[in-house]
Design a protein around this motif. Structure first.
Motif, PDB file in Angstrom:
ATOM      1  N   GLN A 265       0.840  -1.086  -0.025  1.00  0.00           N
ATOM      2  CA  GLN A 265      -0.010  -0.038  -0.052  1.00  0.00           C
ATOM      3  C   GLN A 265       0.704   1.163   0.058  1.00  0.00           C
ATOM      4  OE1 GLN A 265      -1.660   1.074   3.756  1.00  0.00           O
ATOM      5  NE2 GLN A 265      -2.970   2.603   2.961  1.00  0.00           N
ATOM      6  N   MET A 266       1.922   1.108   0.766  1.00  0.00           N
ATOM      7  CA  MET A 266       2.682   2.435   0.895  1.00  0.00           C
ATOM      8  C   MET A 266       3.536   2.579  -0.581  1.00  0.00           C
ATOM      9  SD  MET A 266       4.611   1.760   4.609  1.00  0.00           S
ATOM     10  CE  MET A 266       3.534   1.278   5.900  1.00  0.00           C
ATOM     11  N   LEU A 267       4.053   1.460  -1.101  1.00  0.00           N
ATOM     12  CA  LEU A 267       4.708   1.537  -2.325  1.00  0.00           C
ATOM     13  C   LEU A 267       3.768   2.148  -3.549  1.00  0.00           C
ATOM     14  CD1 LEU A 267       6.886  -1.608  -2.282  1.00  0.00           C
ATOM     15  CD2 LEU A 267       7.503   0.470  -2.176  1.00  0.00           C
ATOM     16  N   GLU A 301       7.584  -0.984 -11.291  1.00  0.00           N
ATOM     17  CA  GLU A 301       7.954  -2.491 -10.962  1.00  0.00           C
ATOM     18  C   GLU A 301       9.073  -2.603 -10.345  1.00  0.00           C
ATOM     19  OE1 GLU A 301       7.544  -4.874 -14.581  1.00  0.00           O
ATOM     20  OE2 GLU A 301       5.534  -4.211 -14.682  1.00  0.00           O
ATOM     21  N   ARG A 302      10.272  -1.830 -10.931  1.00  0.00           N
ATOM     22  CA  ARG A 302      11.533  -2.276 -10.515  1.00  0.00           C
ATOM     23  C   ARG A 302      11.476  -1.547  -9.027  1.00  0.00           C
ATOM     24  NH1 ARG A 302      16.055  -4.220 -10.559  1.00  0.00           N
ATOM     25  NH2 ARG A 302      18.203  -3.026 -10.932  1.00  0.00           N
ATOM     26  N   VAL A 303      10.944  -0.627  -8.454  1.00  0.00           N
ATOM     27  CA  VAL A 303      10.686   0.030  -7.182  1.00  0.00           C
ATOM     28  C   VAL A 303      10.241  -1.143  -6.359  1.00  0.00           C
ATOM     29  CG1 VAL A 303       9.847   1.568  -5.507  1.00  0.00           C
ATOM     30  CG2 VAL A 303      10.564   2.477  -7.829  1.00  0.00           C
ATOM     31  N   THR A 304       9.136  -1.734  -6.606  1.00  0.00           N
ATOM     32  CA  THR A 304       8.593  -2.880  -6.045  1.00  0.00           C
ATOM     33  C   THR A 304       9.436  -4.138  -5.689  1.00  0.00           C
ATOM     34  OG1 THR A 304       7.243  -3.524  -7.650  1.00  0.00           O
ATOM     35  CG2 THR A 304       6.287  -2.285  -6.030  1.00  0.00           C
ATOM     36  N   GLU A 305      10.316  -4.331  -6.979  1.00  0.00           N
ATOM     37  CA  GLU A 305      11.302  -5.427  -7.005  1.00  0.00           C
ATOM     38  C   GLU A 305      12.120  -5.386  -5.774  1.00  0.00           C
ATOM     39  OE1 GLU A 305      14.786  -7.041  -9.730  1.00  0.00           O
ATOM     40  OE2 GLU A 305      12.980  -5.811 -10.787  1.00  0.00           O
ATOM     41  N   LEU A 306      12.899  -3.965  -5.993  1.00  0.00           N
ATOM     42  CA  LEU A 306      14.152  -3.736  -5.251  1.00  0.00           C
ATOM     43  C   LEU A 306      13.698  -3.374  -3.531  1.00  0.00           C
ATOM     44  CD1 LEU A 306      16.082  -1.289  -7.600  1.00  0.00           C
ATOM     45  CD2 LEU A 306      16.561  -3.601  -6.955  1.00  0.00           C
ATOM     46  N   ALA A 307      12.363  -2.673  -3.466  1.00  0.00           N
ATOM     47  CA  ALA A 307      12.166  -2.474  -2.128  1.00  0.00           C
ATOM     48  C   ALA A 307      11.708  -3.717  -1.373  1.00  0.00           C
ATOM     49  CB  ALA A 307      10.985  -1.597  -2.159  1.00  0.00           C
ATOM     50  N   GLY A 308      11.140  -4.913  -2.092  1.00  0.00           N
ATOM     51  CA  GLY A 308      10.791  -5.970  -1.362  1.00  0.00           C
ATOM     52  C   GLY A 308      11.887  -7.091  -1.049  1.00  0.00           C
ATOM     53  N   ARG A 309      12.982  -6.490  -1.352  1.00  0.00           N
ATOM     54  CA  ARG A 309      14.340  -7.462  -1.030  1.00  0.00           C
ATOM     55  C   ARG A 309      14.559  -7.397   0.326  1.00  0.00           C
ATOM     56  NH1 ARG A 309      18.594  -6.696  -5.913  1.00  0.00           N
ATOM     57  NH2 ARG A 309      17.378  -7.489  -7.490  1.00  0.00           N
TER      58      ARG A 309
END
Ligand SMILES: NC(=O)c1ccc[n+]([C@@H]2O[C@H](COP(=O)([O-])OP(=O)(O)OC[C@H]3O[C@@H](n4cnc5c(N)ncnc54)[C@H](O)[C@@H]3O)[C@@H](O)[C@H]2O)c1
Ligand SMILES: [Zn+2]
Length: 309
Positions: A265-267, A301-309
């Motif tokens: 939700q924040m992302l 998409e890249r933000v969610t991929e990197l932030a999720g790590r």
């Protein structure tokens, strides 16, 4: 833009001015009289209804363009009064007297005014440059959470400005640190008053910070500290900064602040950030990243991929 003055605030010096504050601050500091107007506390001051009523009071008080309004309070009072002063008779003189740490180091400088609309924070506003009189005596009554919030913005200045970082590292007095932050902000805002270039650097930590503030309803500076943590990690993941740099700052942030988990939700709230521009595509998010503090448009998409790590 005028200098930031730094000295003892003597209310009687402004007795012929109109003073706007909130009842809590007024009670703590004995601010009373027929020239005093009270806005609600905190974010509830920042809407069209409150600004309309304040302007009606300006009319009743026969405020003219050579008169003076003194806004005594934190960033919310400053933002709402600043907005009202910028539109009343197309601009009346304003002096900010910041009473929170965050307002002293940040919101009372630089001329951004704002109110909220339909639940969207700071979506309506103006640029309106005013004086600021900073008196650290007000900090004596600030509670722990609001003090911590101010330290979130100070952390941002530590990352941006070597002088602020050095003062913090050398155990300088809070007054000296406040002065250095305010001077730094004033210098950057003088170079780029309307946020077309280098002033964007002041948004460090604010893309994720604003999203966390909205989702968690935590104080602005606490959210900014969390934003600095996650955005520094993002910079390291993207190879914009090296991992030693990121580790140093993330350790510094963790010394003082609780780091909240980042949710989907924040992302998705970062897609609403004011820095995002249509030219970047509807699903790119703009970040200010260290160590150069330039702006980067990154696909969501890249933000969610990197932030999720
Ligand atoms: N214009 C800008 O450049 C800018 C920059 C950063 C933040 N802001 C805005 O500032 C607002 C947050 O401001 P804030 O963190 O200063 O808080 P605030 O203005 O919302 O005040 C929060 C509370 O602190 C109390 N308070 C204020 N001074 C006090 C004192 N000396 N002692 C005891 N209590 C005191 C107030 O009564 C209020 O209840 C947000 O709306 C944010 O969007 C604006
Ligand atoms: Zn901020």
């Amino acid at each position: 833009m005028s200098d930031v003055r730094f000295g003892k605030f003597i209310l009687s010096d402004y007795s012929d001015a109109l003073i706007v504050t909130d009842r809590h601050i007024a009670q703590l500091y004995g601010i009373e009289g027929s020239n005093v107007y009270f806005l609600p506390r905190g974010e509830r001051a920042k809407n069209f209804d409150e600004v309309t009523n304040l302007c009606r009071w300006f009319v009743r008080e026969h405020l003219t363009t050579d008169g003076l309004v003194v806004a005594v309070g934190g960033g919310s009072i400053g933002d709402a009064v600043g907005f009202a002063c910028s539109i009343f008779k197309r601009g009346v003189n304003l002096l900010h007297v910041p009473t929170t740490l965050l307002a002293m180091v940040d919101s009372s400088i630089g001329g951004k005014t704002a109110i909220d609309l339909d639940g969207i924070k700071n979506v309506v506003g103006t640029y309106f440059f005013a004086d600021a009189l900073i008196d650290t005596n007000f900090l004596g009554t600030l509670d722990g959470e609001m003090t911590l919030s101010g330290y979130g913005e100070i952390l941002k200045y530590r990352m941006l400005d070597a002088r602020v970082d050095e003062l913090c590292g050398n155990g300088a007095s809070l007054s000296d640190i406040i002065c250095a932050c305010a001077q730094y902000k004033q210098k950057i805002c003088a170079q780029d008053p309307f946020c077309k270039g280098e002033r964007n650097a002041l948004n460090l930590g604010h893309t994720i910070g604003h999203a966390m503030e909205a989702a968690l309803d935590i104080p602005h500076g606490v959210a900014v500290a969390n934003g600095l943590y996650y955005e520094t990690r993002l910079a390291a993941e993207l190879g914009v900064c090296d991992s030693c740099y990121a580790d140093r700052w993330r350790a510094e942030i963790c010394k003082r602040f609780t780091i909240y988990p980042l949710s989907e939700q924040m992302l998705s709230l970062t897609l609403q950030d004011k820095k995002n521009v249509a030219a970047g595509g509807s699903s790119t998010v703009t970040f200010v990243l260290p160590p150069e503090f330039g702006t980067y448009s990154i696909p969501f998409e890249r933000v969610t991929e990197l932030a999720g790590r």
